[in-house]
Each structure stands twice: as structure tokens, then as C-alpha cells.
Design an enzyme around this catalytic site. Sequence first.
Site, PDB file in Angstrom:
ATOM      1  N   LYS A  13       0.839  -1.206   0.000  1.00  0.00           N
ATOM      2  CA  LYS A  13       0.000   0.000   0.000  1.00  0.00           C
ATOM      3  C   LYS A  13       0.876   1.260   0.000  1.00  0.00           C
ATOM      4  CE  LYS A  13      -2.016  -1.233   3.909  1.00  0.00           C
ATOM      5  NZ  LYS A  13      -1.342  -2.526   4.203  1.00  0.00           N
ATOM      6  N   ARG A  89     -10.303   0.078   7.962  1.00  0.00           N
ATOM      7  CA  ARG A  89      -9.957  -1.322   8.210  1.00  0.00           C
ATOM      8  C   ARG A  89     -10.909  -2.014   9.162  1.00  0.00           C
ATOM      9  NH1 ARG A  89      -3.993  -0.141   8.570  1.00  0.00           N
ATOM     10  NH2 ARG A  89      -3.413  -2.109   9.444  1.00  0.00           N
ATOM     11  N   ARG A 128      11.933  -4.624   5.687  1.00  0.00           N
ATOM     12  CA  ARG A 128      11.569  -3.241   5.351  1.00  0.00           C
ATOM     13  C   ARG A 128      12.394  -2.222   6.138  1.00  0.00           C
ATOM     14  NH1 ARG A 128       5.487  -1.405   5.552  1.00  0.00           N
ATOM     15  NH2 ARG A 128       5.570  -2.512   7.557  1.00  0.00           N
ATOM     16  N   ARG A 161      10.559  -0.346  11.595  1.00  0.00           N
ATOM     17  CA  ARG A 161       9.376  -0.100  12.427  1.00  0.00           C
ATOM     18  C   ARG A 161       9.359  -1.069  13.594  1.00  0.00           C
ATOM     19  NH1 ARG A 161       4.278   0.378   8.364  1.00  0.00           N
ATOM     20  NH2 ARG A 161       3.325  -0.843  10.042  1.00  0.00           N
ATOM     21  N   ARG A 172      -0.735  -8.900  13.468  1.00  0.00           N
ATOM     22  CA  ARG A 172      -1.346  -7.960  12.514  1.00  0.00           C
ATOM     23  C   ARG A 172      -2.131  -8.719  11.450  1.00  0.00           C
ATOM     24  NH1 ARG A 172       4.059  -5.067  11.060  1.00  0.00           N
ATOM     25  NH2 ARG A 172       2.886  -4.016   9.409  1.00  0.00           N
TER      26      ARG A 172
HETATM   27  P1  AP5 Z   1       4.816  -1.457   1.978  1.00  0.00           P
HETATM   28  O1  AP5 Z   1       4.424  -0.805   0.710  1.00  0.00           O
HETATM   29  O2  AP5 Z   1       5.497  -0.625   3.011  1.00  0.00           O
HETATM   30  O3  AP5 Z   1       3.577  -2.264   2.613  1.00  0.00           O
HETATM   31  P2  AP5 Z   1       2.194  -1.762   3.245  1.00  0.00           P
HETATM   32  O4  AP5 Z   1       1.095  -2.444   2.526  1.00  0.00           O
HETATM   33  O5  AP5 Z   1       2.164  -0.281   3.314  1.00  0.00           O
HETATM   34  O6  AP5 Z   1       2.333  -2.460   4.666  1.00  0.00           O
HETATM   35  P3  AP5 Z   1       2.223  -1.882   6.154  1.00  0.00           P
HETATM   36  O7  AP5 Z   1       3.000  -2.831   7.019  1.00  0.00           O
HETATM   37  O8  AP5 Z   1       2.578  -0.446   6.222  1.00  0.00           O
HETATM   38  O9  AP5 Z   1       0.694  -2.080   6.402  1.00  0.00           O
HETATM   39  P4  AP5 Z   1      -0.063  -2.159   7.733  1.00  0.00           P
HETATM   40  O10 AP5 Z   1      -1.454  -2.105   7.273  1.00  0.00           O
HETATM   41  O11 AP5 Z   1       0.334  -3.304   8.576  1.00  0.00           O
HETATM   42  O12 AP5 Z   1       0.492  -0.890   8.552  1.00  0.00           O
HETATM   43  P5  AP5 Z   1      -0.090   0.568   8.812  1.00  0.00           P
HETATM   44  O13 AP5 Z   1       1.043   1.493   8.845  1.00  0.00           O
HETATM   45  O14 AP5 Z   1      -1.244   0.855   7.926  1.00  0.00           O
HETATM   46  O15 AP5 Z   1       5.755  -2.705   1.593  1.00  0.00           O
HETATM   47  C1  AP5 Z   1       6.318  -3.542   2.580  1.00  0.00           C
HETATM   48  C2  AP5 Z   1       7.754  -3.927   2.174  1.00  0.00           C
HETATM   49  O16 AP5 Z   1       7.725  -4.721   0.996  1.00  0.00           O
HETATM   50  C3  AP5 Z   1       8.638  -2.716   1.839  1.00  0.00           C
HETATM   51  O17 AP5 Z   1       9.937  -2.977   2.297  1.00  0.00           O
HETATM   52  C4  AP5 Z   1       8.598  -2.642   0.311  1.00  0.00           C
HETATM   53  O18 AP5 Z   1       9.785  -2.076  -0.216  1.00  0.00           O
HETATM   54  C5  AP5 Z   1       8.417  -4.098  -0.095  1.00  0.00           C
HETATM   55  N1  AP5 Z   1       7.561  -4.267  -1.281  1.00  0.00           N
HETATM   56  C6  AP5 Z   1       6.445  -3.554  -1.614  1.00  0.00           C
HETATM   57  N2  AP5 Z   1       5.898  -4.012  -2.764  1.00  0.00           N
HETATM   58  C7  AP5 Z   1       6.676  -5.064  -3.158  1.00  0.00           C
HETATM   59  C8  AP5 Z   1       6.624  -5.957  -4.270  1.00  0.00           C
HETATM   60  N3  AP5 Z   1       5.651  -5.864  -5.213  1.00  0.00           N
HETATM   61  N4  AP5 Z   1       7.580  -6.924  -4.362  1.00  0.00           N
HETATM   62  C9  AP5 Z   1       8.573  -7.018  -3.412  1.00  0.00           C
HETATM   63  N5  AP5 Z   1       8.664  -6.195  -2.351  1.00  0.00           N
HETATM   64  C10 AP5 Z   1       7.738  -5.220  -2.213  1.00  0.00           C
HETATM   65  O19 AP5 Z   1      -0.691   0.404  10.281  1.00  0.00           O
HETATM   66  C11 AP5 Z   1       0.151   0.166  11.385  1.00  0.00           C
HETATM   67  C12 AP5 Z   1      -0.694   0.026  12.653  1.00  0.00           C
HETATM   68  O20 AP5 Z   1      -1.375   1.265  12.923  1.00  0.00           O
HETATM   69  C13 AP5 Z   1      -1.820  -1.015  12.599  1.00  0.00           C
HETATM   70  O21 AP5 Z   1      -1.328  -2.302  12.921  1.00  0.00           O
HETATM   71  C14 AP5 Z   1      -2.806  -0.454  13.642  1.00  0.00           C
HETATM   72  O22 AP5 Z   1      -2.369  -0.761  14.943  1.00  0.00           O
HETATM   73  C15 AP5 Z   1      -2.688   1.037  13.437  1.00  0.00           C
HETATM   74  N6  AP5 Z   1      -3.672   1.520  12.449  1.00  0.00           N
HETATM   75  C16 AP5 Z   1      -3.387   2.024  11.198  1.00  0.00           C
HETATM   76  N7  AP5 Z   1      -4.509   2.334  10.547  1.00  0.00           N
HETATM   77  C17 AP5 Z   1      -5.550   2.036  11.387  1.00  0.00           C
HETATM   78  C18 AP5 Z   1      -6.961   2.119  11.261  1.00  0.00           C
HETATM   79  N8  AP5 Z   1      -7.535   2.579  10.135  1.00  0.00           N
HETATM   80  N9  AP5 Z   1      -7.705   1.710  12.314  1.00  0.00           N
HETATM   81  C19 AP5 Z   1      -7.132   1.253  13.448  1.00  0.00           C
HETATM   82  N10 AP5 Z   1      -5.811   1.137  13.626  1.00  0.00           N
HETATM   83  C20 AP5 Z   1      -5.013   1.528  12.603  1.00  0.00           C
HETATM   84 ZN    ZN Z   2       2.133   1.111   4.926  1.00  0.00          ZN
END
Ligand code: AP5
Ligand code: ZN
Length: 217
Positions: A13, A89, A128, A161, A172
Amino acid sequence: IRMILIGPPGAGKGTQAPKIKERFSCCHLATGDMLRSQVAKKTPLGREAKKIMDQGGLVSDDIVIGMIKEELDNNRECQGGFILDGFPRTVPQAEGLDAMLKERNKKLQHAVELQIDDALLVARITGRLVHPASGRSYHTMFHPPKEPMKDDVTGEPLIQRSDDTADALNKRLGTYHKQTAPVVAYYQKTGIWKGVDASQQPGQVWKNVLDILEGRD
Ligand code: AP5
Ligand code: ZN
């Protein structure tokens, strides 16, 4: 454009969203990035959120809905539309978003799901590296920075992170399948949902996403 990107941790994402932002001149709102900035500033919300995030749980619906509302109202970049990353989410968050848009006489246009098997996510998450200030992410093997541990744009240090351990990832993923899978079903019923195979190379994922957004799929 008005769209959401939905998918499990590590699906890509945060990798795809900046490209969409650049292409469509809209804002990129990532609730995870917003929460991490509160954590970095050690605000009361940040202190509370850190515990929940490190355990792989979800911060309360009211808090994240409030954060998105605030941005849509006050962030000038959002006048050109928005891409939401990591929100909604839960089903109540999806309903909250619908209500917010309705008040503004706007409708969501695309809900794009990045689809990938859990087994592929461990390597992505544990390798990452992120630039905290911008949210830019890299990967030790799949997308290495030009200089080790330094952001390509600013030269500032990259970090891991605190929730990017194998253990926190499992939690997660559990949360994703339990609470966020119903959000996918919610959008599948609306007719604006499309899925993309997120196990492909980032460039191919981007091509598929763009085909959807520009109506070529
Ligand atoms: P990356 O693009 O960083 O992945 P991502 O989908 O953004 O994954 P996240 O871990 O950020 O998602 P998440 O939903 O767990 O975390 P969030 O910050 O939203 O890619 C990952 C890695 O893979 C990178 O190193 C990249 O280079 C590599 N990569 C990417 N594409 C690739 C490909 N095609 N091939 C190979 N490698 C690739 O949330 C964190 C926390 O915040 C949650 O757990 C929760 O506690 C809280 N939170 C956030 N939003 C909410 C909400 N709406 N409600 C309640 N709690 C929330
Ligand atoms: Zn992310």
C-alpha cells in the site's frame, strides 16, 4: 480521484500510494503514518497508540475516523481527491467514511485490494526500512536504498518499524483477517471493488493499479 487501497501488512500500500498521488495530484492519507507521527511526538494519543500498534491491534474507530475527517477538511492537497492507505480497516470505519463523503456530496470511486498470500509477507516486513519523516519505504533485498540505511531523497537515516517483527506481523495478520476481510466484502457489494495480484514486481502491480484507475482493466 477518490479511492482506498486495502490489503494486508506488507502488501505494498505504502509503495503504490505515492505513485498514485503523483499521477492524480491528490493527497495520500495513511492512518498508520499519522499514528506513527503521534508516537514520535510522544503525545498522549501516541503513547496509547504505540502499545496497540506494537501488539498488532487496532486503534479505536473514533480516533482514526476523526483523523481522516480532519485531513479531508483541512489538507489542501485533498481538494484534488484522496487516496486512503490503511483506512478503513473495520466495517464501522467504512460506514464512517461513507457518511463523511455523503455530507460532502461526494462518492468513493475505487476500492483497490492488493491481494497476496500471508506466506510472502514475512520477508517483506522483516526486511523493510523506512524514512520516518516521509513514510518512504525501502527493502534490504527487494528495494535497497542507494546508500546503506539512508533515505535516497534526504540522506537521513532509515529505521525499522517497531511492529515489523515476525511475531507482531502474525498478530497484525490475524487482525487483518478478522476485522478487515469484512471491509473487502463490504466494498465487493458496492461494485467499486477491484483486486490486483500484489505478489508481482512493484512495477507490474503499479501497471495493474493504473489500468484499473484509468478504466483499461
Ligand atoms: P509497503 O508498501 O510498506 O507495505 P504496506 O502495505 O504499506 O504495509 P504496512 O506494514 O505499512 O501495512 P499495515 O497495514 O500493517 O500498517 P499501517 O502502517 O497501515 O511494503 C512492505 C515492504 O515490501 C517494503 O519494504 C517494500 O519495499 C516491499 N515491497 C512492496 N511491494 C513489493 C513488491 N511488489 N515486491 C517485493 N517487495 C515489495 O498500520 C500500522 C498500525 O497502525 C496497525 O497495525 C494499527 O495498529 C494502526 N492503524 C493504522 N490504521 C488504522 C486504522 N484505520 N484503524 C485502526 N488502527 C489503525
Ligand atoms: Zn504502509
